[in-house]
Design a protein around this motif. Structure first.
Motif, PDB file in Angstrom:
ATOM      1  N   LEU A 220       0.849  -1.187   0.000  1.00 41.90           N
ATOM      2  CA  LEU A 220       0.000   0.000   0.000  1.00 41.90           C
ATOM      3  C   LEU A 220       0.888   1.241   0.000  1.00 41.90           C
ATOM      4  O   LEU A 220       2.012   1.215   0.519  1.00 41.90           O
ATOM      5  N   LYS A 221       0.377   2.329  -0.562  1.00 44.14           N
ATOM      6  CA  LYS A 221       1.110   3.595  -0.602  1.00 44.14           C
ATOM      7  C   LYS A 221       0.420   4.593   0.327  1.00 44.14           C
ATOM      8  O   LYS A 221      -0.786   4.842   0.212  1.00 44.14           O
ATOM      9  N   ALA A 222       1.169   5.133   1.287  1.00 47.62           N
ATOM     10  CA  ALA A 222       0.615   6.105   2.231  1.00 47.62           C
ATOM     11  C   ALA A 222       0.729   7.505   1.658  1.00 47.62           C
ATOM     12  O   ALA A 222       1.818   7.929   1.255  1.00 47.62           O
ATOM     13  N   LEU A 223      -0.399   8.226   1.628  1.00 44.40           N
ATOM     14  CA  LEU A 223      -0.404   9.599   1.124  1.00 44.40           C
ATOM     15  C   LEU A 223      -0.421  10.620   2.252  1.00 44.40           C
ATOM     16  O   LEU A 223       0.118  11.720   2.097  1.00 44.40           O
ATOM     17  N   GLY A 224      -1.070  10.282   3.366  1.00 49.20           N
ATOM     18  CA  GLY A 224      -1.158  11.235   4.465  1.00 49.20           C
ATOM     19  C   GLY A 224      -1.662  10.585   5.728  1.00 49.20           C
ATOM     20  O   GLY A 224      -2.434   9.626   5.684  1.00 49.20           O
ATOM     21  N   VAL A 225      -1.206  11.099   6.861  1.00 50.55           N
ATOM     22  CA  VAL A 225      -1.610  10.595   8.176  1.00 50.55           C
ATOM     23  C   VAL A 225      -2.641  11.546   8.764  1.00 50.55           C
ATOM     24  O   VAL A 225      -2.519  12.771   8.632  1.00 50.55           O
ATOM     25  N   GLY A 226      -3.662  10.976   9.422  1.00 50.07           N
ATOM     26  CA  GLY A 226      -4.764  11.795   9.915  1.00 50.07           C
ATOM     27  C   GLY A 226      -4.561  12.422  11.275  1.00 50.07           C
ATOM     28  O   GLY A 226      -5.488  13.035  11.802  1.00 50.07           O
ATOM     29  N   GLY A 227      -3.392  12.289  11.863  1.00 50.14           N
ATOM     30  CA  GLY A 227      -3.131  12.882  13.170  1.00 50.14           C
ATOM     31  C   GLY A 227      -2.841  14.374  13.065  1.00 50.14           C
ATOM     32  O   GLY A 227      -2.676  14.923  11.967  1.00 50.14           O
ATOM     33  N   ALA A 228      -2.762  15.019  14.223  1.00 50.42           N
ATOM     34  CA  ALA A 228      -2.461  16.445  14.252  1.00 50.42           C
ATOM     35  C   ALA A 228      -1.014  16.720  13.860  1.00 50.42           C
ATOM     36  O   ALA A 228      -0.669  17.826  13.431  1.00 50.42           O
ATOM     37  N   LYS A 229      -0.158  15.715  14.032  1.00 45.10           N
ATOM     38  CA  LYS A 229       1.241  15.845  13.619  1.00 45.10           C
ATOM     39  C   LYS A 229       1.693  14.545  12.977  1.00 45.10           C
ATOM     40  O   LYS A 229       1.023  13.522  13.075  1.00 45.10           O
ATOM     41  N   ARG A 230       2.837  14.585  12.332  1.00 49.51           N
ATOM     42  CA  ARG A 230       3.343  13.400  11.645  1.00 49.51           C
ATOM     43  C   ARG A 230       3.615  12.270  12.639  1.00 49.51           C
ATOM     44  O   ARG A 230       3.964  12.509  13.792  1.00 49.51           O
ATOM     45  N   SER A 231       3.456  11.060  12.150  1.00 48.10           N
ATOM     46  CA  SER A 231       3.698   9.899  13.001  1.00 48.10           C
ATOM     47  C   SER A 231       5.172   9.520  12.960  1.00 48.10           C
ATOM     48  O   SER A 231       5.786   9.496  11.883  1.00 48.10           O
ATOM     49  N   PRO A 232       5.775   9.217  14.124  1.00 43.47           N
ATOM     50  CA  PRO A 232       7.167   8.762  14.134  1.00 43.47           C
ATOM     51  C   PRO A 232       7.358   7.449  13.391  1.00 43.47           C
ATOM     52  O   PRO A 232       8.484   7.107  13.008  1.00 43.47           O
ATOM     53  N   VAL A 233       6.279   6.723  13.167  1.00 46.63           N
ATOM     54  CA  VAL A 233       6.365   5.474  12.412  1.00 46.63           C
ATOM     55  C   VAL A 233       6.577   5.753  10.928  1.00 46.63           C
ATOM     56  O   VAL A 233       7.287   5.018  10.238  1.00 46.63           O
ATOM     57  N   LEU A 234       5.958   6.839  10.424  1.00 40.60           N
ATOM     58  CA  LEU A 234       6.080   7.231   9.019  1.00 40.60           C
ATOM     59  C   LEU A 234       6.467   8.705   8.942  1.00 40.60           C
ATOM     60  O   LEU A 234       5.682   9.549   8.476  1.00 40.60           O
ATOM     61  N   PRO A 235       7.657   9.059   9.408  1.00 39.82           N
ATOM     62  CA  PRO A 235       8.021  10.481   9.512  1.00 39.82           C
ATOM     63  C   PRO A 235       8.069  11.216   8.177  1.00 39.82           C
ATOM     64  O   PRO A 235       7.924  12.442   8.134  1.00 39.82           O
ATOM     65  N   GLU A 236       8.249  10.465   7.084  1.00 40.44           N
ATOM     66  CA  GLU A 236       8.327  11.116   5.767  1.00 40.44           C
ATOM     67  C   GLU A 236       6.951  11.377   5.163  1.00 40.44           C
ATOM     68  O   GLU A 236       6.831  12.085   4.154  1.00 40.44           O
ATOM     69  N   VAL A 237       5.906  10.809   5.770  1.00 41.48           N
ATOM     70  CA  VAL A 237       4.542  10.978   5.256  1.00 41.48           C
ATOM     71  C   VAL A 237       3.905  12.192   5.936  1.00 41.48           C
ATOM     72  O   VAL A 237       3.816  12.235   7.164  1.00 41.48           O
ATOM     73  N   PRO A 238       3.451  13.173   5.179  1.00 40.25           N
ATOM     74  CA  PRO A 238       2.849  14.373   5.785  1.00 40.25           C
ATOM     75  C   PRO A 238       1.484  14.059   6.396  1.00 40.25           C
ATOM     76  O   PRO A 238       0.873  13.034   6.109  1.00 40.25           O
ATOM     77  N   THR A 239       1.030  14.952   7.249  1.00 41.42           N
ATOM     78  CA  THR A 239      -0.349  14.820   7.723  1.00 41.42           C
ATOM     79  C   THR A 239      -1.271  15.195   6.568  1.00 41.42           C
ATOM     80  O   THR A 239      -0.877  15.919   5.644  1.00 41.42           O
ATOM     81  N   ILE A 240      -2.497  14.711   6.609  1.00 39.77           N
ATOM     82  CA  ILE A 240      -3.460  15.059   5.569  1.00 39.77           C
ATOM     83  C   ILE A 240      -3.718  16.562   5.580  1.00 39.77           C
ATOM     84  O   ILE A 240      -3.907  17.186   4.533  1.00 39.77           O
ATOM     85  N   ALA A 241      -3.666  17.164   6.771  1.00 41.46           N
ATOM     86  CA  ALA A 241      -3.888  18.604   6.881  1.00 41.46           C
ATOM     87  C   ALA A 241      -2.805  19.394   6.160  1.00 41.46           C
ATOM     88  O   ALA A 241      -3.102  20.321   5.395  1.00 41.46           O
ATOM     89  N   GLU A 242      -1.548  19.026   6.385  1.00 42.04           N
ATOM     90  CA  GLU A 242      -0.472  19.785   5.739  1.00 42.04           C
ATOM     91  C   GLU A 242      -0.326  19.420   4.261  1.00 42.04           C
ATOM     92  O   GLU A 242       0.286  20.166   3.491  1.00 42.04           O
TER      93      GLU A 242
END
Length: 296
Positions: A220-242
């Motif tokens: 799977l390809k991650a496009l964005g994380v739904g948290g308020a800040k980036r996840s340390p698990v996927l630090p290169e993946v931006p939040t959906i907000a940003e």
């Protein structure tokens, strides 16, 4: 007659004392057999992942096996109803999540989501993550929005069912991004994820704790994380907000409850064992590796 009443009172007092002692000894010996943890969704979803991690730790803390009983169906209603109707003896527990709070608005329930249960503990929280099948020709949230604008009503996303965390996250994205995606509900997060991996459905707003292994494997390809800040698990993946949907945030939570009427001493013992399990370095490390935060 007064003398007879006095003797009856003494007998009743004695019986109550014996009953109290027996009950206390029963609580003291709890648990003396395996404990069932009902997860009201099929195997493979976020509820299942969290439930199994916690069950393994609880088994060692309580000294009895805590075995998982997946009771999927109706967005969690079937398994939840089974737990509500179980004996309140501490040998049936139920894992709940955000779907537990949504189901009363979607279904006619044969249980009350509050009064039918005794709360024990919040277990963990975690954000969602927007993932796509690698065959979908997008590399970012912005590119997905542009594609959806070009093909309104043609792109679909999978979820664990109507009212699930994945469904709510997807609908929030549609509303905030102003795009038309088609919701495809499944009986659980596991089956939904498998169809996204296989390409039958191309998009999913899944719990990060469920999805991390498939992102790392390239399925799977991650496009964005739904948290308020980036996840340390996927630090290169931006939040959906940003990444283009300002203000977007979607976090799930998981908790543990017992049938209403479960004795206080048993609830307290399970709670203390849960807290000890959540503080264990092993469980904290497992949660951290997969993008969840424990309530400890």
């Amino acid at each position: 007659m007064p003398n007879l009443l006095w003797h009856l009172a003494k007998i009743v007092t004695l019986l109550l004392s014996v009953t109290s002692i027996a009950a206390a000894e029963n609580y003291e010996n709890y648990p003396n057999k395996p404990i069932r943890l009902i997860i009201p969704f099929p195997a493979g979803g976020s509820n299942d992942v969290v439930g199994r991690l916690v069950a393994n730790q609880l088994s060692s803390k309580l000294g009895q096996q805590v075995f998982v009983d997946n009771r999927g169906g109706a967005g969690g209603v079937i398994g939840t109803e089974a737990a509500a109707n179980a004996a309140p003896d501490g040998y049936t527990l139920l894992l709940i999540s955000i779907a537990h709070t949504i189901n009363p608005a979607l279904h006619k329930l044969n249980y009350d989501p509050i009064s039918s249960f005794t709360p024990i503990s919040i277990l963990a929280t975690g954000p969602n993550v927007l993932v796509v099948n690698p065959q979908l020709p997008v590399k970012s949230v912005r590119e997905l929005i542009v594609l959806a604008e070009q093909k309104p009503g043609e792109l679909d996303y999978a979820s664990a069912g109507v009212g699930s965390f994945q469904h709510l996250g997807g609908e929030l994205f549609k509303f905030m991004a102003g795009v038309d995606l088609v919701h495809v509900p499944y009986k659980g997060g596991g089956p939904a994820m498998q169809d996204v991996i296989s390409g039958h459905v191309k998009i999913m707003f899944s719990s990060l704790i469920q999805t991390t292994p498939f992102i790392e494997s390239g399925q799977l390809k991650a496009l964005g994380v739904g948290g308020a800040k980036r996840s340390p698990v996927l630090p290169e993946v931006p939040t959906i907000a940003e990444a283009g949907v300002a203000g977007y945030a979607a976090d799930n939570w998981w908790g543990l409850v017992a049938p209403a009427g479960t004795p206080g001493p048993i609830v307290e013992k399970v709670y203390n064992s849960v807290q000890a399990a959540l503080k264990s370095p092993g469980l904290q490390a497992q949660f951290s590796r997969e993008g969840a935060s424990c309530n400890c």
